[in-house]
Design a protein around this motif. Structure first.
Motif, PDB file in Angstrom:
ATOM      1  N   VAL A 155     160.057  12.826 -28.524  1.00 43.79           N
ATOM      2  CA  VAL A 155     161.388  13.424 -28.492  1.00 43.79           C
ATOM      3  C   VAL A 155     161.570  14.387 -29.658  1.00 43.79           C
ATOM      4  CG1 VAL A 155     162.439  11.438 -27.328  1.00 43.79           C
ATOM      5  CG2 VAL A 155     162.428  11.527 -29.819  1.00 43.79           C
ATOM      6  N   LYS A 156     162.528  15.270 -29.508  1.00 46.73           N
ATOM      7  CA  LYS A 156     162.921  16.169 -30.594  1.00 46.73           C
ATOM      8  C   LYS A 156     164.302  15.732 -31.052  1.00 46.73           C
ATOM      9  CE  LYS A 156     162.355  20.661 -30.347  1.00 46.73           C
ATOM     10  NZ  LYS A 156     162.567  22.080 -30.005  1.00 46.73           N
ATOM     11  N   LEU A 157     164.462  15.532 -32.345  1.00 49.80           N
ATOM     12  CA  LEU A 157     165.759  15.169 -32.915  1.00 49.80           C
ATOM     13  C   LEU A 157     166.601  16.431 -33.021  1.00 49.80           C
ATOM     14  CD1 LEU A 157     167.503  12.919 -34.144  1.00 49.80           C
ATOM     15  CD2 LEU A 157     166.443  13.427 -36.352  1.00 49.80           C
ATOM     16  N   LEU A 158     167.780  16.433 -32.411  1.00 54.79           N
ATOM     17  CA  LEU A 158     168.625  17.629 -32.367  1.00 54.79           C
ATOM     18  C   LEU A 158     169.778  17.582 -33.354  1.00 54.79           C
ATOM     19  CD1 LEU A 158     168.769  18.182 -28.501  1.00 54.79           C
ATOM     20  CD2 LEU A 158     167.244  19.257 -30.175  1.00 54.79           C
ATOM     21  N   SER A 159     169.853  16.532 -34.161  1.00 56.74           N
ATOM     22  CA  SER A 159     170.910  16.433 -35.163  1.00 56.74           C
ATOM     23  C   SER A 159     170.378  15.674 -36.367  1.00 56.74           C
ATOM     24  CB  SER A 159     172.134  15.724 -34.574  1.00 56.74           C
ATOM     25  OG  SER A 159     171.779  14.444 -34.109  1.00 56.74           O
ATOM     26  N   GLY A 160     171.127  15.721 -37.451  1.00 57.54           N
ATOM     27  CA  GLY A 160     170.724  14.991 -38.643  1.00 57.54           C
ATOM     28  C   GLY A 160     169.859  15.804 -39.587  1.00 57.54           C
ATOM     29  N   PHE A 161     169.368  15.140 -40.621  1.00 59.16           N
ATOM     30  CA  PHE A 161     168.615  15.799 -41.686  1.00 59.16           C
ATOM     31  C   PHE A 161     167.309  16.399 -41.188  1.00 59.16           C
ATOM     32  CE2 PHE A 161     165.577  15.621 -45.255  1.00 59.16           C
ATOM     33  CZ  PHE A 161     166.223  16.500 -46.115  1.00 59.16           C
ATOM     34  N   LYS A 165     166.538  17.609 -38.252  1.00 55.16           N
ATOM     35  CA  LYS A 165     166.818  18.307 -37.002  1.00 55.16           C
ATOM     36  C   LYS A 165     165.625  19.174 -36.590  1.00 55.16           C
ATOM     37  CE  LYS A 165     170.219  21.492 -35.098  1.00 55.16           C
ATOM     38  NZ  LYS A 165     171.431  22.246 -35.392  1.00 55.16           N
ATOM     39  N   ASN A 166     165.338  19.178 -35.280  1.00 57.34           N
ATOM     40  CA  ASN A 166     164.258  19.970 -34.655  1.00 57.34           C
ATOM     41  C   ASN A 166     162.849  19.479 -34.991  1.00 57.34           C
ATOM     42  OD1 ASN A 166     166.008  21.682 -33.254  1.00 57.34           O
ATOM     43  ND2 ASN A 166     166.271  22.966 -35.062  1.00 57.34           N
ATOM     44  N   LYS A 167     162.714  18.279 -35.506  1.00 55.68           N
ATOM     45  CA  LYS A 167     161.388  17.695 -35.714  1.00 55.68           C
ATOM     46  C   LYS A 167     161.097  16.711 -34.589  1.00 55.68           C
ATOM     47  CE  LYS A 167     160.964  18.384 -40.599  1.00 55.68           C
ATOM     48  NZ  LYS A 167     160.612  17.830 -41.881  1.00 55.68           N
ATOM     49  N   ASN A 168     159.821  16.519 -34.307  1.00 53.12           N
ATOM     50  CA  ASN A 168     159.396  15.635 -33.216  1.00 53.12           C
ATOM     51  C   ASN A 168     159.155  14.216 -33.721  1.00 53.12           C
ATOM     52  OD1 ASN A 168     159.506  17.841 -31.541  1.00 53.12           O
ATOM     53  ND2 ASN A 168     157.317  18.219 -31.606  1.00 53.12           N
ATOM     54  N   PHE A 169     159.575  13.256 -32.915  1.00 52.38           N
ATOM     55  CA  PHE A 169     159.415  11.840 -33.211  1.00 52.38           C
ATOM     56  C   PHE A 169     159.050  11.118 -31.917  1.00 52.38           C
ATOM     57  CE2 PHE A 169     162.435  13.425 -36.355  1.00 52.38           C
ATOM     58  CZ  PHE A 169     161.893  12.944 -37.531  1.00 52.38           C
ATOM     59  N   TYR A 170     158.969   9.796 -31.999  1.00 49.59           N
ATOM     60  CA  TYR A 170     158.644   8.967 -30.841  1.00 49.59           C
ATOM     61  C   TYR A 170     159.647   7.832 -30.744  1.00 49.59           C
ATOM     62  CZ  TYR A 170     154.434  11.684 -31.089  1.00 49.59           C
ATOM     63  OH  TYR A 170     153.567  12.745 -31.130  1.00 49.59           O
ATOM     64  N   VAL A 171     160.015   7.492 -29.515  1.00 49.87           N
ATOM     65  CA  VAL A 171     160.969   6.421 -29.266  1.00 49.87           C
ATOM     66  C   VAL A 171     160.391   5.491 -28.205  1.00 49.87           C
ATOM     67  CG1 VAL A 171     162.269   7.703 -27.510  1.00 49.87           C
ATOM     68  CG2 VAL A 171     163.403   5.899 -28.796  1.00 49.87           C
ATOM     69  N   ILE A 172     160.692   4.215 -28.326  1.00 49.03           N
ATOM     70  CA  ILE A 172     160.280   3.228 -27.329  1.00 49.03           C
ATOM     71  C   ILE A 172     161.215   3.351 -26.127  1.00 49.03           C
ATOM     72  CG2 ILE A 172     160.022   0.756 -26.882  1.00 49.03           C
ATOM     73  CD1 ILE A 172     159.485   0.449 -29.931  1.00 49.03           C
ATOM     74  N   ALA A 173     160.653   3.392 -24.931  1.00 52.65           N
ATOM     75  CA  ALA A 173     161.437   3.598 -23.707  1.00 52.65           C
ATOM     76  C   ALA A 173     162.544   2.548 -23.568  1.00 52.65           C
ATOM     77  CB  ALA A 173     160.529   3.586 -22.486  1.00 52.65           C
ATOM     78  N   GLU A 174     162.256   1.328 -23.910  1.00 48.21           N
ATOM     79  CA  GLU A 174     163.255   0.257 -23.800  1.00 48.21           C
ATOM     80  C   GLU A 174     164.438   0.512 -24.745  1.00 48.21           C
ATOM     81  OE1 GLU A 174     164.527  -2.766 -21.578  1.00 48.21           O
ATOM     82  OE2 GLU A 174     162.568  -1.853 -21.347  1.00 48.21           O
TER      83      GLU A 174
END
Length: 135
Positions: free
Chosen positions: A103-109, A111-120
């Motif tokens: 995912v790409k974080l669209l807000s916060g410190f 912003k616009n960096k890529n991360f990973y999230v667990i589907a659950e």
């Protein structure tokens, strides 16, 4: 004969219930934006997180799924991004058989960096942004 009819009715009811629950399955599509709705504060220890490294997210998923909290499920706190309620992410792609999403974080410190999230976590703590629901 009456017992057989009752069993048949129960069987049909169970099939209908499983069809209803299957139709409510959430589908994550590339480009969709989701907002964190769960209570979370980036300054607290119980905040919701995104992972910098996909294998950290997968190992955490695996540990939750199978109750196997061994040494490989440990994640360095420097390798997570703590979130606050209202933070928005955009889905980029799925990994590990759709158990983890990039995912790409669209807000916060960060912003616009890529991360990973667990589907659950995505299912439980995030909601799609309203404009996408109306499409």
């Amino acid at each position: 004969v009456l017992i057989i009819m009752k069993k048949l009715l129960i069987f049909i009811a169970l099939i209908n219930i499983s069809d209803i629950s299957a139709s409510k399955e959430i589908v994550f599509k590339k480009g969709d934006q989701w907002v964190l709705e769960a209570r979370s504060n980036r300054l607290s220890s119980d905040s919701k997180v995104l992972y910098h490294i996909p294998s950290d997210a997968y190992h955490t998923y695996y540990a939750r799924e199978f109750g196997d909290w061994d040494i490989f499920s440990m994640v360095d706190s420097r390798d997570i991004e703590r979130l606050s309620k209202g933070d928005v992410i955009q889905i980029l792609e799925s990994e590990y058989n759709s158990k983890i999403y990039k995912v790409k974080l669209l807000s916060g410190f960060n912003k616009n960096k890529n991360f990973y999230v667990i589907a659950e976590d995505l299912k439980n703590y995030y909601k799609p942004i309203q404009e996408q629901i109306n499409e």
